[in-house]
Design a protein around this motif. Structure first.
Motif, mmCIF file in Angstrom:
data_model
loop_
_atom_site.group_PDB
_atom_site.id
_atom_site.type_symbol
_atom_site.label_atom_id
_atom_site.label_comp_id
_atom_site.label_asym_id
_atom_site.label_seq_id
_atom_site.Cartn_x
_atom_site.Cartn_y
_atom_site.Cartn_z
ATOM 1 N N TRP B 53 -11.024 37.575 -38.226
ATOM 2 C CA TRP B 53 -9.914 37.479 -39.178
ATOM 3 C C TRP B 53 -8.586 37.815 -38.512
ATOM 4 C CZ3 TRP B 53 -10.104 35.027 -43.665
ATOM 5 C CH2 TRP B 53 -11.373 34.758 -44.197
ATOM 6 N N PHE B 196 -24.342 34.718 -50.612
ATOM 7 C CA PHE B 196 -23.649 34.643 -49.359
ATOM 8 C C PHE B 196 -22.467 33.674 -49.438
ATOM 9 C CE2 PHE B 196 -23.985 32.032 -45.421
ATOM 10 C CZ PHE B 196 -23.631 32.961 -44.476
ATOM 11 N N THR B 197 -22.645 32.564 -50.159
ATOM 12 C CA THR B 197 -21.557 31.594 -50.254
ATOM 13 C C THR B 197 -20.802 31.735 -51.569
ATOM 14 O OG1 THR B 197 -23.232 30.049 -50.998
ATOM 15 C CG2 THR B 197 -22.495 29.851 -48.732
ATOM 16 N N LEU B 202 -18.712 36.552 -47.653
ATOM 17 C CA LEU B 202 -17.982 36.460 -46.389
ATOM 18 C C LEU B 202 -16.549 35.976 -46.570
ATOM 19 C CD1 LEU B 202 -20.671 34.921 -44.047
ATOM 20 C CD2 LEU B 202 -19.897 37.270 -44.162
ATOM 21 N N LEU B 203 -16.274 35.451 -47.752
ATOM 22 C CA LEU B 203 -14.980 34.825 -47.962
ATOM 23 C C LEU B 203 -14.609 35.038 -49.431
ATOM 24 C CD1 LEU B 203 -13.227 32.843 -46.155
ATOM 25 C CD2 LEU B 203 -14.299 31.014 -47.450
ATOM 26 N N LEU B 207 -9.899 32.113 -51.431
ATOM 27 C CA LEU B 207 -9.623 31.312 -50.238
ATOM 28 C C LEU B 207 -10.413 30.009 -50.212
ATOM 29 C CD1 LEU B 207 -8.526 34.154 -49.336
ATOM 30 C CD2 LEU B 207 -9.137 33.484 -47.020
ATOM 31 N N MET B 208 -11.241 29.837 -51.230
ATOM 32 C CA MET B 208 -12.074 28.629 -51.258
ATOM 33 C C MET B 208 -11.314 27.485 -51.914
ATOM 34 S SD MET B 208 -15.776 30.084 -52.281
ATOM 35 C CE MET B 208 -16.625 31.278 -51.264
ATOM 36 N N PRO B 209 -11.756 26.252 -51.687
ATOM 37 C CA PRO B 209 -11.102 25.120 -52.347
ATOM 38 C C PRO B 209 -11.252 25.202 -53.867
ATOM 39 C CG PRO B 209 -12.934 24.411 -50.920
ATOM 40 C CD PRO B 209 -12.769 25.853 -50.716
ATOM 41 N N LEU B 212 -14.590 24.409 -55.747
ATOM 42 C CA LEU B 212 -15.670 25.371 -55.580
ATOM 43 C C LEU B 212 -15.409 26.618 -56.417
ATOM 44 C CD1 LEU B 212 -18.297 25.717 -54.088
ATOM 45 C CD2 LEU B 212 -17.062 26.814 -52.226
ATOM 46 N N PHE C 56 -20.212 27.842 -44.705
ATOM 47 C CA PHE C 56 -19.225 28.932 -44.650
ATOM 48 C C PHE C 56 -18.098 28.569 -43.693
ATOM 49 C CE2 PHE C 56 -17.973 32.379 -41.721
ATOM 50 C CZ PHE C 56 -17.067 33.032 -42.543
ATOM 51 N N TRP C 57 -18.453 28.071 -42.517
ATOM 52 C CA TRP C 57 -17.423 27.756 -41.536
ATOM 53 C C TRP C 57 -16.521 26.624 -42.010
ATOM 54 C CZ3 TRP C 57 -15.817 30.982 -38.156
ATOM 55 C CH2 TRP C 57 -16.694 31.903 -37.570
ATOM 56 N N LEU C 59 -15.662 26.127 -45.048
ATOM 57 C CA LEU C 59 -14.716 26.751 -45.979
ATOM 58 C C LEU C 59 -13.631 27.505 -45.204
ATOM 59 C CD1 LEU C 59 -17.139 28.237 -48.670
ATOM 60 C CD2 LEU C 59 -15.759 26.162 -48.842
ATOM 61 N N PHE C 60 -14.073 28.193 -44.172
ATOM 62 C CA PHE C 60 -13.147 28.984 -43.368
ATOM 63 C C PHE C 60 -12.109 28.086 -42.701
ATOM 64 C CE2 PHE C 60 -11.861 31.046 -39.422
ATOM 65 C CZ PHE C 60 -11.546 32.335 -39.848
ATOM 66 N N HIS C 62 -11.325 25.140 -43.566
ATOM 67 C CA HIS C 62 -10.537 24.461 -44.580
ATOM 68 C C HIS C 62 -9.237 25.233 -44.801
ATOM 69 C CE1 HIS C 62 -9.594 22.601 -48.462
ATOM 70 N NE2 HIS C 62 -9.394 23.817 -48.902
#
Lengths: 331, 274, 274
Positions: B53, B196-197, B202-203, B207-209, B212, C56-57, C59-60, C62
């Motif tokens: 990060w 997890f998703t 993890l995110l 920060l996701m689209p 989603l 995950f990656w 999304l990251f 993105h």
């Protein structure tokens, strides 16, 4: 208060087993179209046990002993039939019943493996909602009777099997169960420990009137602990009789072991009806006597008249033999 | 009179749950090396996240991306990891109890089966949560500074109980499938991947689209990881009450599922042997 | 004895060893096929597991399209090389990460009593069923985003070879410590998990000391820099270093294992139980 401890009518349990053809296509087919086969574990059992009785529930592996006990304790639900244990239907009123019964499964430990037994005692006292003072008094009494003092503060994993079993049974007595189920309580124990555990259970039965319902592979458990034997086979009851009568009737044979003062020569045995030589080795021999054909006294006096003896014992054949005999005639 | 009776019954019940919790904790303490292993792994993973990060933020401590500074992201991850790693594996526990028949020694007790496991689970999960929180804090504090989140802490702790309860129920629903099928690991695996998703482990969901995020808001997983961690680092960005209400809603729905499944399942239980 | 004789003897031993390895693999495969359904399920699960990481990656990236020169396709190739390399090593030499438990469990006796190279025999005696999923995942990702030229294919193959051999070398070294320090199973599995985890993050997110460690003491960097240094911008210096590190790790591993064999006491298992 009713004098009946437990009663069943047509108690049955069967379950479905998936059948799978061999190979990959078989696996895949069974995934989409599973084929089930019904397996009957317990078949219409009718049983009545009075309070204070000591019943041995016998049978070979897979006969349905454990399944029956598990239905009577409310762990398993039957497929059909009725049961009443201490006036309750076990599977419908499991929690309520659990306060009043105890169970020991010889192959399953209820003690916490990494902790000393005293922690399990504490937990159990809470689970059975015992008053603190009552619990402490009862615990002291059990520790005394079962001679647990030295083991109480040692993690269970470091105890021997015999020490552990004594703790297991003591724990199950903590809440003064009116009915105690023992499933193979002496499995894997040595003779001395077995004997001690039988004595302790007998004492509880005598002093507290605890009804005992026991399954075992060990004929000794039944002979020394129980007054009544119920034999099941293929899920159904084969025989229900007092242990004494069982011994007397089914067991019409006695075994006489002799040690002579000089070595035994073949052909010197007196000719007695119903007596046969089972084995002989040097000065020792073993005879089987059929009591229906001849009295034990006449055989013994004939032997004493014929040989000079160093030692002689008369005993019952092992219970395994009796059970095998019952299976043979019944199955 | 009746009130007092009720009270004493309640106190007996809570003492019962307390005793289960206590003994579970004491047994847990026997697995010290396990804890050390998990903790060092957590240290490593969080260190990797700090590096990742920091690169994403190009080392800029003041930059704010979708409402998060670098410091907030790292602490967010500490909180989600602490919750995730706090949750013990119920599936293997229940599956083993059903398979090898140990369930028998639970069912001979005058205590509810699911309730017993909840008490034991809660003790273990809370204990592990705090240990992992402490361990994770070492990394976050060292690299991005102290957790000055004020009310955020209150938000974290108040939403964590609900979060681990939801985790319990989700895992229990999957674990209870052991009454019907032999293998629950596959389903547990899917569950973990979902946490997890779409759970935001993890995110952060922010920060996701868009698309989603909209899906996630209809699923229980956000209430398990995203809610407590986001509230901790960004207190006030969403109503605490509303999040607690969503958690309560999911707990109610999942609890009904769990109880129904247990009732159906235990009736068809058969234990091997004898 | 003449040199020609000697050479032919050596060639024969090498051929014999190869034949022996082939037989090992055949037997392993046959026994895995006995449980085909669970084989496919487990392999499929691994495939999905890796895929979730790519999710995950995606999304990251993105949110952060380029991080320290890495884009999504580079990370995807990192997973292709890492999972693929791990996959083939774990399929053909499935015991490579289980040396510690085998040694401290006293299970080497069987291998020691047979006239084949002990380490090779141990390694090839197990085939991981999940690993097929990892390997296929690697190929699938290559087919998806890899460079589909002859040189690209060869470099990808070289990447698979290097990453698989590095995984093996590191774990043989870690596992061989069990010969010298009794109960080091926990440590070995910890090294395993940490090393695998480290190798799945871009090498370039690490700075200063961490980066130096990544290319020396904990050589995961030689796997996690492959997508750049070998696949994207071929850097012969890096590739030679990676090859050198691979040879060094394998040599050190087999020497350590051989030294350890002298200290091997098969009685361990009994001592542990008592």
């Amino acid at each position: 208060m009713s004098t009946v401890a437990l009663q069943t009518h047509g108690l049955s349990k069967s379950f479905a087993v998936k059948r799978k053809a061999a190979g990959l296509s078989g696996s895949l087919r069974s995934l989409w179209h599973p084929q089930w086969e019904e397996k009957v574990a317990v078949k219409r059992i009718d049983l009545k046990v009075d309070r204070g009785e000591r019943v041995a529930f016998l049978g070979p592996n897979g006969a349905g002993k454990s399944t029956t006990i598990k239905m009577l304790t409310g762990i398993l639900h039957p497929t059909s039939g009725e049961a009443e244990v201490l006036g309750l239907t076990p599977w419908r009123e499991r929690t309520k019943l659990a306060f009043r019964i105890g169970a020991v499964f010889g192959q399953k430990s209820q003690l916490w493996y990494h902790l000393p037994p005293i922690d399990t005692f504490d937990l159990i006292s809470r689970i059975y909602e015992l008053k603190r003072s009552e619990y402490l008094a009862r615990r002291a009494d059990l520790i005394d009777r079962f001679e647990l003092g030295p083991y109480l503060d040692i993690p269970v994993r470091k105890l021997s099997l015999g020490e552990r079993m004594r703790c297991e049974i003591a724990v199950s007595f903590l809440h003064r169960p009116q009915l105690l189920f023992l499933d193979e309580p002496t499995i894997g124990l040595d003779v001395v420990v077995k004997q001690r555990i039988r004595e302790l259970v007998l004492e509880a039965n005598r002093v507290e009137g605890t009804t005992v319902f026991l399954t075992s592979h060990d004929a000794g458990d039944m002979e020394e602990l129980c007054s009544r034997a119920v034999v099941i086979h293929h899920g159904g009851i084969l025989l229900d009789a007092p242990v004494d009568r069982l011994k007397r009737e089914v067991l019409s044979r006695k075994i006489i072991s002799l040690t002579l003062s000089s070595s035994f020569e073949a052909g010197t045995l007196p000719d007695l009806p119903g007596t046969e030589l089972m084995e002989s080795e040097g000065r020792r021999l073993k005879l089987a006597v059929d009591l229906k054909q001849t009295g034990i006294e006449s055989v013994v006096s004939a032997l004493i008249g014929k040989f000079r003896l160093d030692d002689m014992t008369v005993e019952d054949p092992p219970m395994e033999e009796i059970i095998t005999h019952i299976y043979g005639s019944g199955g | 009179m009746i009130d007092r009776k009720m009270q004493s019954v309640l106190s007996l019940k809570s003492k019962k749950a307390g005793a289960v919790a206590t003994i579970t904790l004491r047994q847990q303490l026997a697995y010290k090396t396990d804890f050390i292993m998990r903790s060092t792994f957590l240290l490593l993973i969080l260190f990797v996240f700090v590096q990742l990060w920091s690169s994403a933020y190009e080392g800029d401590r003041t930059r704010i991306i979708d409402g998060y500074t670098l410091k907030q992201i790292i602490w967010y991850l500490v909180f989600t990891e602490a919750i995730t790693m706090g949750v013990p594996s119920l599936c293997s526990l229940i599956e083993n109890e059903v398979k090898n028949g140990d369930i028998a020694i639970r069912l001979i007790r005058p205590i509810s089966y699911v309730g017993y496991h909840y008490a034991a689970y809660l003790a273990e999960a809370v204990f592990r949560f705090f240990i992992h929180l402490a361990v994770g804090s070492i990394i976050a504090w060292t690299f991005v500074g102290p957790p000055s989140f004020g009310w955020g802490w209150a938000g974290l702790f108040s939403l964590t109980l609900g979060a681990i309860s939801i985790a319990f129920l989700l895992n229990m629903v999957v674990a209870l499938c052991a009454f019907w099928v032999e293998e629950t690991r596959g389903m547990e695996f899917v569950l973990h991947k979902l946490q997890f998703t779409v759970g935001g482990m993890l995110l952060p969901l922010d920060l996701m689209p868009e698309w989603l995020q909209r899906i996630c808001s209809w699923l229980p997983f956000q209430a398990m990881l995203y809610f407590p961690a986001r509230t901790a680092v960004n207190y006030g960005s969403a109503s605490l009450l509303q999040q607690a209400a969503i958690q309560a809603g999911w707990i109610a729905v999942l609890a009904v599922c769990t109880v129904m499944m247990y009732r159906k399942g235990v009736a068809k239980l058969h234990v091997n042997g004898g | 004895m003449s040199t020609a004789d000697n050479e032919s003897r050596q060639a024969q031993t090498a051929l014999g060893t190869l034949r022996f390895l082939l037989t090992c693999w055949k037997v392993n495969l046959a026994s895995a096929m006995e449980y085909r359904l669970s084989f496919f399920l487990l392999a499929g699960m691994m495939f999905i597991n890796n895929f979730m990481w790519l999710f995950f990656w995606s999304l990251f990236f993105h949110r952060f399209p380029v991080v320290n020169g890495w884009s999504l396709s580079d990370v995807m190739m990192l997973w292709a090389v890492g999972a693929g390399g791990f996959g083939w090593a774990n399929m053909m030499f499935g015991n490579f990460h289980r040396i510690a438990p085998i040694v401290s469990g006293g299970q080497l006796d069987v291998y020691l009593s047979q006239p084949k190279p002990v380490l090779l025999h141990v390694l090839a005696s197990r085939m991981s069923v999940t690993a097929a999923g990892d390997f296929l995942f690697g190929l699938a990702v290559y087919a998806w985003v890899g460079e589909h030229t002859l040189s690209g294919g060869l470099r990808f193959a070289a990447g698979l070879l290097i990453s698989g051999l590095i995984f093996m070398g590191v774990m043989i070294i870690a596992g061989s410590f069990a010969f010298f320090f009794g109960n080091s199973e926990g440590i070995a599995s910890q090294v395993f998990n940490s090393f695998v985890a480290l190798s799945t993050y871009p090498a370039d997110i690490f700075r200063s000391v961490a980066k130096v460690l990544l290319f020396t003491l904990v050589p995961a960097g030689f796997i996690s820099y492959l997508p750049i240094g070998l696949l994207r911008d071929y850097n012969s210096g890096f590739v030679w270093q990676a090859a050198g590190m691979t040879v060094f790790l394998l040599a050190a591993g087999s020497l350590l294992f051989r030294a350890g064999l002298k200290r091997y006491t098969s009685g361990n298992a009994i001592a542990m139980r008592g």
